[in-house]
Design an enzyme around this catalytic site. Structure first.
Site, PDB file in Angstrom:
ATOM      1  N   SER A  20      93.719  -7.374  19.693  1.00  0.00           N
ATOM      2  CA  SER A  20      93.975  -5.937  19.809  1.00  0.00           C
ATOM      3  C   SER A  20      93.176  -5.373  20.976  1.00  0.00           C
ATOM      4  O   SER A  20      91.934  -5.409  20.962  1.00  0.00           O
ATOM      5  CB  SER A  20      93.541  -5.242  18.511  1.00  0.00           C
ATOM      6  OG  SER A  20      93.135  -3.917  18.786  1.00  0.00           O
ATOM      7  N   HIS A  45      98.116  -7.297  21.801  1.00  0.00           N
ATOM      8  CA  HIS A  45      98.450  -6.106  21.002  1.00  0.00           C
ATOM      9  C   HIS A  45      97.778  -4.901  21.666  1.00  0.00           C
ATOM     10  O   HIS A  45      96.550  -4.891  21.844  1.00  0.00           O
ATOM     11  CB  HIS A  45      97.914  -6.302  19.581  1.00  0.00           C
ATOM     12  CG  HIS A  45      98.154  -5.179  18.642  1.00  0.00           C
ATOM     13  ND1 HIS A  45      99.312  -5.035  17.917  1.00  0.00           N
ATOM     14  CD2 HIS A  45      97.349  -4.135  18.295  1.00  0.00           C
ATOM     15  CE1 HIS A  45      99.205  -3.952  17.153  1.00  0.00           C
ATOM     16  NE2 HIS A  45      98.032  -3.390  17.357  1.00  0.00           N
ATOM     17  N   ASP A  47      96.949  -0.950  21.646  1.00  0.00           N
ATOM     18  CA  ASP A  47      96.850   0.179  20.703  1.00  0.00           C
ATOM     19  C   ASP A  47      96.921   1.509  21.437  1.00  0.00           C
ATOM     20  O   ASP A  47      95.942   1.954  22.031  1.00  0.00           O
ATOM     21  CB  ASP A  47      95.532   0.081  19.920  1.00  0.00           C
ATOM     22  CG  ASP A  47      95.616  -0.953  18.815  1.00  0.00           C
ATOM     23  OD1 ASP A  47      94.664  -1.748  18.669  1.00  0.00           O
ATOM     24  OD2 ASP A  47      96.634  -0.967  18.110  1.00  0.00           O
ATOM     25  N   MET A  49      97.133   5.413  21.297  1.00  0.00           N
ATOM     26  CA  MET A  49      96.798   6.487  20.355  1.00  0.00           C
ATOM     27  C   MET A  49      96.783   7.825  21.098  1.00  0.00           C
ATOM     28  O   MET A  49      96.292   7.906  22.235  1.00  0.00           O
ATOM     29  CB  MET A  49      95.410   6.251  19.745  1.00  0.00           C
ATOM     30  CG  MET A  49      95.298   4.940  18.993  1.00  0.00           C
ATOM     31  SD  MET A  49      93.642   4.766  18.280  1.00  0.00           S
ATOM     32  CE  MET A  49      93.687   3.039  17.785  1.00  0.00           C
ATOM     33  N   HIS A  78     101.658  -0.994  20.016  1.00  0.00           N
ATOM     34  CA  HIS A  78     101.550  -0.302  18.722  1.00  0.00           C
ATOM     35  C   HIS A  78     101.410   1.193  19.019  1.00  0.00           C
ATOM     36  O   HIS A  78     100.342   1.633  19.445  1.00  0.00           O
ATOM     37  CB  HIS A  78     100.326  -0.861  17.979  1.00  0.00           C
ATOM     38  CG  HIS A  78     100.058  -0.231  16.649  1.00  0.00           C
ATOM     39  ND1 HIS A  78      98.877  -0.477  15.970  1.00  0.00           N
ATOM     40  CD2 HIS A  78     100.773   0.622  15.889  1.00  0.00           C
ATOM     41  CE1 HIS A  78      98.887   0.190  14.825  1.00  0.00           C
ATOM     42  NE2 HIS A  78     100.029   0.873  14.761  1.00  0.00           N
ATOM     43  N   MET A  80     100.723   4.630  18.027  1.00  0.00           N
ATOM     44  CA  MET A  80     100.133   5.502  17.027  1.00  0.00           C
ATOM     45  C   MET A  80     100.171   6.922  17.612  1.00  0.00           C
ATOM     46  O   MET A  80      99.156   7.505  18.006  1.00  0.00           O
ATOM     47  CB  MET A  80      98.692   5.059  16.714  1.00  0.00           C
ATOM     48  CG  MET A  80      98.657   3.733  15.964  1.00  0.00           C
ATOM     49  SD  MET A  80      97.052   2.938  15.991  1.00  0.00           S
ATOM     50  CE  MET A  80      97.182   2.058  17.558  1.00  0.00           C
ATOM     51  N   MET A 149      99.474  -1.843   7.998  1.00  0.00           N
ATOM     52  CA  MET A 149      98.085  -1.584   8.376  1.00  0.00           C
ATOM     53  C   MET A 149      97.168  -2.000   7.240  1.00  0.00           C
ATOM     54  O   MET A 149      97.469  -1.766   6.065  1.00  0.00           O
ATOM     55  CB  MET A 149      97.885  -0.099   8.677  1.00  0.00           C
ATOM     56  CG  MET A 149      98.566   0.410   9.941  1.00  0.00           C
ATOM     57  SD  MET A 149      98.053  -0.444  11.443  1.00  0.00           S
ATOM     58  CE  MET A 149      96.301  -0.036  11.506  1.00  0.00           C
ATOM     59  N   GLY A 154      93.820   4.098  13.466  1.00  0.00           N
ATOM     60  CA  GLY A 154      93.115   4.918  14.465  1.00  0.00           C
ATOM     61  C   GLY A 154      91.828   4.327  14.997  1.00  0.00           C
ATOM     62  O   GLY A 154      91.368   4.725  16.069  1.00  0.00           O
ATOM     63  N   PHE A 155      91.251   3.355  14.278  1.00  0.00           N
ATOM     64  CA  PHE A 155      89.967   2.833  14.748  1.00  0.00           C
ATOM     65  C   PHE A 155      89.830   1.342  14.448  1.00  0.00           C
ATOM     66  O   PHE A 155      90.339   0.846  13.441  1.00  0.00           O
ATOM     67  CB  PHE A 155      88.795   3.582  14.075  1.00  0.00           C
ATOM     68  CG  PHE A 155      88.742   5.044  14.437  1.00  0.00           C
ATOM     69  CD1 PHE A 155      89.419   5.982  13.666  1.00  0.00           C
ATOM     70  CD2 PHE A 155      88.085   5.465  15.589  1.00  0.00           C
ATOM     71  CE1 PHE A 155      89.408   7.330  14.011  1.00  0.00           C
ATOM     72  CE2 PHE A 155      88.070   6.815  15.936  1.00  0.00           C
ATOM     73  CZ  PHE A 155      88.728   7.752  15.143  1.00  0.00           C
ATOM     74  N   GLY A 156      89.112   0.640  15.329  1.00  0.00           N
ATOM     75  CA  GLY A 156      88.795  -0.755  15.073  1.00  0.00           C
ATOM     76  C   GLY A 156      87.499  -0.847  14.286  1.00  0.00           C
ATOM     77  O   GLY A 156      86.828   0.166  14.040  1.00  0.00           O
ATOM     78  N   GLY A 157      87.153  -2.062  13.864  1.00  0.00           N
ATOM     79  CA  GLY A 157      85.854  -2.299  13.235  1.00  0.00           C
ATOM     80  C   GLY A 157      85.718  -1.821  11.807  1.00  0.00           C
ATOM     81  O   GLY A 157      84.607  -1.646  11.304  1.00  0.00           O
ATOM     82  N   ASP A 184      97.225  -5.621  10.525  1.00  0.00           N
ATOM     83  CA  ASP A 184      96.440  -5.075  11.632  1.00  0.00           C
ATOM     84  C   ASP A 184      95.261  -4.267  11.080  1.00  0.00           C
ATOM     85  O   ASP A 184      95.455  -3.226  10.454  1.00  0.00           O
ATOM     86  CB  ASP A 184      97.373  -4.164  12.457  1.00  0.00           C
ATOM     87  CG  ASP A 184      96.716  -3.613  13.696  1.00  0.00           C
ATOM     88  OD1 ASP A 184      97.330  -2.757  14.361  1.00  0.00           O
ATOM     89  OD2 ASP A 184      95.569  -4.007  13.998  1.00  0.00           O
ATOM     90  N   GLY A 185      94.051  -4.817  11.318  1.00  0.00           N
ATOM     91  CA  GLY A 185      92.854  -4.072  10.912  1.00  0.00           C
ATOM     92  C   GLY A 185      91.992  -4.866   9.958  1.00  0.00           C
ATOM     93  O   GLY A 185      92.443  -5.240   8.876  1.00  0.00           O
ATOM     94  N   GLY A 186      90.766  -5.145  10.398  1.00  0.00           N
ATOM     95  CA  GLY A 186      89.820  -5.856   9.526  1.00  0.00           C
ATOM     96  C   GLY A 186      90.147  -7.317   9.321  1.00  0.00           C
ATOM     97  O   GLY A 186      89.666  -7.957   8.384  1.00  0.00           O
ATOM     98  N   GLY A 206      90.783  -7.376  16.391  1.00  0.00           N
ATOM     99  CA  GLY A 206      90.024  -6.657  17.422  1.00  0.00           C
ATOM    100  C   GLY A 206      88.577  -7.109  17.424  1.00  0.00           C
ATOM    101  O   GLY A 206      88.196  -8.044  18.124  1.00  0.00           O
ATOM    102  N   SER A 207      87.778  -6.506  16.554  1.00  0.00           N
ATOM    103  CA  SER A 207      86.327  -6.748  16.591  1.00  0.00           C
ATOM    104  C   SER A 207      85.965  -8.200  16.330  1.00  0.00           C
ATOM    105  O   SER A 207      84.992  -8.705  16.914  1.00  0.00           O
ATOM    106  CB  SER A 207      85.610  -5.834  15.598  1.00  0.00           C
ATOM    107  OG  SER A 207      86.296  -5.803  14.372  1.00  0.00           O
TER     108      SER A 207
HETATM  109  C1  DX5 Z   1      93.699   0.439  14.503  1.00  0.00           C
HETATM  110  C2  DX5 Z   1      94.407  -0.535  15.441  1.00  0.00           C
HETATM  111  C3  DX5 Z   1      93.996  -1.961  15.219  1.00  0.00           C
HETATM  112  C4  DX5 Z   1      92.484  -2.187  15.379  1.00  0.00           C
HETATM  113  C5  DX5 Z   1      92.091  -3.579  14.969  1.00  0.00           C
HETATM  114  O1  DX5 Z   1      94.463   1.628  14.400  1.00  0.00           O
HETATM  115  O2  DX5 Z   1      95.800  -0.460  15.279  1.00  0.00           O
HETATM  116  O3  DX5 Z   1      94.732  -2.784  16.113  1.00  0.00           O
HETATM  117  O4  DX5 Z   1      92.133  -1.958  16.724  1.00  0.00           O
HETATM  118  O5  DX5 Z   1      90.706  -3.718  15.179  1.00  0.00           O
HETATM  119  P1  DX5 Z   1      89.808  -4.540  14.109  1.00  0.00           P
HETATM  120  O6  DX5 Z   1      90.355  -5.955  14.129  1.00  0.00           O
HETATM  121  O7  DX5 Z   1      88.406  -4.457  14.641  1.00  0.00           O
HETATM  122  O8  DX5 Z   1      89.986  -3.879  12.776  1.00  0.00           O
HETATM  123 ZN    ZN Z   2      97.079  -1.877  16.292  1.00  0.00          ZN
END
Ligand code: DX5
Ligand code: ZN
Length: 229
Positions: A20, A45, A47, A49, A78, A80, A149, A154-157, A184-186, A206-207
């Site tokens: 991501s 991927h 993101d 936003m 993606h 958003m 999701m 909206g946020f990574g990590g 997608d996410g975590g 992502g992270s």
């Molecule tokens: C959040 C994004 C994800 C996010 C994933 O809205 O769509 O793609 O960046 O990041 P991690 O893997 O750190 O949750």
């Molecule tokens: Zn995403």
């Protein structure tokens, strides 16, 4: 890349880890993309936003176009954003191979999903963690991909929300084997196997990649864990 070539590539290699591009080093985008290619990823991927649909603001067509110039990898965009209908052609022209809209941003996603396919891109529909799959089951025949999701959009990590696993299991049952399921996410070394077991074909990370010093070993570990299923 055509819609069919992208679908074939993803289906042939699933389950796939897709980085991501949210937490990467945008000051060294060329290097980041090269490192990810060397890590053997099969797509990126991105993101997007708008600070309106989600309380975060990232980038638009400019960055998609910049990444397009740097790599031939499929770009999985993606969206958003509110009013995605206004931007489908622009993102396809910028180089998006997959365009995923959020079900929460439109009353009826069907016309947009069909337009994405007419643009010869892979059509994706995303649902936030609070959105039940009943919101989208009527539209699956126009979806090449569904993104469940596993964090608040909206946020990574963030922490992985295991509700996404049940959604994927149900979507696999109702959507059939051709439907690409994306989570997608975590997604990290402790959650990736459960995601693959639940039927995820595309694992957005992502992270768990970008917070590691060696992207290649992070991708290898996650990809290996996903394929042990
Ligand atoms: C959040 C994004 C994800 C996010 C994933 O809205 O769509 O793609 O960046 O990041 P991690 O893997 O750190 O949750
Ligand atoms: Zn995403």
């Amino acid at each position: 890349m055509s819609r069919s070539a992208c679908l074939d590539r993803f289906r042939d290699s699933a389950p796939l880890v897709l980085p991501s591009m949210l937490l990467c080093d945008f000051g060294n985008l060329h290097r980041e993309v090269r490192l990810l290619e060397e890590a053997g990823v099969e797509g990126l991927h991105l993101d997007v936003m708008d600070g309106h649909f989600v309380p975060n603001l990232t980038y638009g067509m400019t960055i998609v176009r910049a990444v397009r110039r740097l790599t031939d990898l499929p770009l999985d965009v993606h969206l958003m954003i509110s009013n995605p209908a206004d931007y489908l052609t622009s993102f396809r022209e910028a180089g998006a191979d997959v365009i995923t809209i959020h079900a929460e941003t439109v009353a009826d996603p069907r016309p947009l999903l069909r337009e994405i396919r007419q643009l010869d891109a892979v059509s994706g529909l995303a649902i936030d963690i609070l959105t039940p799959i009943s919101r989208i089951t009527d539209y699956l025949d126009d979806c090449d991909l569904v993104l469940a999701m596993s964090v608040a959009t909206g946020f990574g990590g963030q922490e992985f929300d295991r509700g996404a696993l049940d959604k994927m299991r149900s979507l696999r049952e109702t959507g059939g084997n051709d439907l690409l399921l994306q989570v997608d996410g975590g997604v990290n070394r402790t959650t990736v196997t459960s995601c693959a077991e639940a039927g995820a074909d595309l694992l957005v990370v992502g992270s768990a990649i970008f917070r590691q010093s060696d992207y290649g070993s992070a991708v290898d570990e996650l990809q290996t864990l996903a394929r042990t299923v």
